[in-house]
Design a protein around this motif. Structure first.
Motif, short mmCIF file in Angstrom:
data_model
loop_
_atom_site.label_atom_id
_atom_site.label_comp_id
_atom_site.label_asym_id
_atom_site.label_seq_id
_atom_site.Cartn_x
_atom_site.Cartn_y
_atom_site.Cartn_z
N ALA A 29 45.71 2.59 -34.84
CA ALA A 29 44.78 3.58 -35.38
C ALA A 29 43.61 3.81 -34.44
CB ALA A 29 44.29 3.14 -36.76
N ILE A 30 43.11 2.75 -33.83
CA ILE A 30 42.01 2.89 -32.86
C ILE A 30 42.49 3.67 -31.64
CG2 ILE A 30 40.53 1.63 -31.23
CD1 ILE A 30 40.29 -0.56 -33.41
N SER A 31 43.68 3.37 -31.16
CA SER A 31 44.25 4.09 -30.03
C SER A 31 44.40 5.58 -30.37
CB SER A 31 45.60 3.47 -29.65
OG SER A 31 46.19 4.19 -28.61
N TYR A 32 44.87 5.85 -31.57
CA TYR A 32 45.02 7.25 -32.01
C TYR A 32 43.65 7.93 -32.04
CZ TYR A 32 46.29 11.41 -34.56
OH TYR A 32 46.47 12.71 -34.91
N ALA A 33 42.64 7.23 -32.59
CA ALA A 33 41.29 7.80 -32.67
C ALA A 33 40.75 8.13 -31.29
CB ALA A 33 40.36 6.83 -33.40
N GLU A 34 40.91 7.21 -30.35
CA GLU A 34 40.42 7.45 -28.99
C GLU A 34 41.12 8.65 -28.36
OE1 GLU A 34 39.19 2.88 -27.75
OE2 GLU A 34 41.24 3.56 -27.39
N GLU A 47 32.17 0.28 -26.80
CA GLU A 47 31.13 1.02 -27.50
C GLU A 47 31.33 0.91 -29.01
OE1 GLU A 47 30.87 5.07 -26.10
OE2 GLU A 47 31.22 4.43 -24.04
N PRO A 48 30.23 1.01 -29.76
CA PRO A 48 30.37 0.95 -31.22
C PRO A 48 31.06 2.20 -31.76
CG PRO A 48 28.08 1.34 -30.59
CD PRO A 48 28.85 1.11 -29.32
N MET A 49 31.72 2.02 -32.87
CA MET A 49 32.44 3.09 -33.55
C MET A 49 31.51 3.68 -34.62
SD MET A 49 36.19 2.48 -35.26
CE MET A 49 36.86 1.63 -33.85
N GLY A 97 33.51 12.76 -34.14
CA GLY A 97 33.23 11.97 -32.95
C GLY A 97 33.97 12.45 -31.73
N ARG A 98 34.53 13.64 -31.81
CA ARG A 98 35.36 14.17 -30.72
C ARG A 98 34.50 14.63 -29.55
NH1 ARG A 98 40.51 18.03 -31.85
NH2 ARG A 98 41.53 17.62 -29.88
#
Length: 102
Positions: A29-34, A47-49, A97-98
């Motif tokens: 999920a983190i990889s997808y978000a990035e 970096e903080p999310m 956050g994009r």
């Protein structure tokens, strides 16, 4: 509270049997978000999310866990659009956050 603890709270899980599986879903999920936010891989290790990105990761990790058998899973399992609704909510949260690049 760690992301794992937040995902487990979201899923109402009070056992540790699936922690390794949940950690894999959280990483995905983190990889997808990035990727969705046009950030470099590993950005959230450095970096903080934001709260909105964190909520998207929690929702997506929970969705992966509840749908690991290929079904829509979860509370809305009887709704054929449940999976689509999850992805729409996740995308709305991640857009905040994009990195918008031209």
């Amino acid at each position: 509270m760690t992301l794992l603890e937040k995902v487990k709270a979201n899923l109402v899980l009070d056992h540790d049997s699936d922690d390794e599986l949940l950690e894999m879903y959280i990483a995905a999920a983190i990889s997808y978000a990035e990727s969705f936010q046009h950030l470099s891989p590993g950005t959230y290790e450095q970096e903080p999310m934001s709260a909105t990105t964190q909520q998207a990761v929690i929702m997506l990790s929970s969705h992966f866990y509840e749908s690991r058998d290929g079904s829509t899973g979860g509370f809305f399992g009887d709704n054929v659009k449940a999976s689509e609704q999850v992805w729409n909510a996740v995308h709305l949260l991640l857009r905040m956050g994009r990195e918008w690049k031209v």
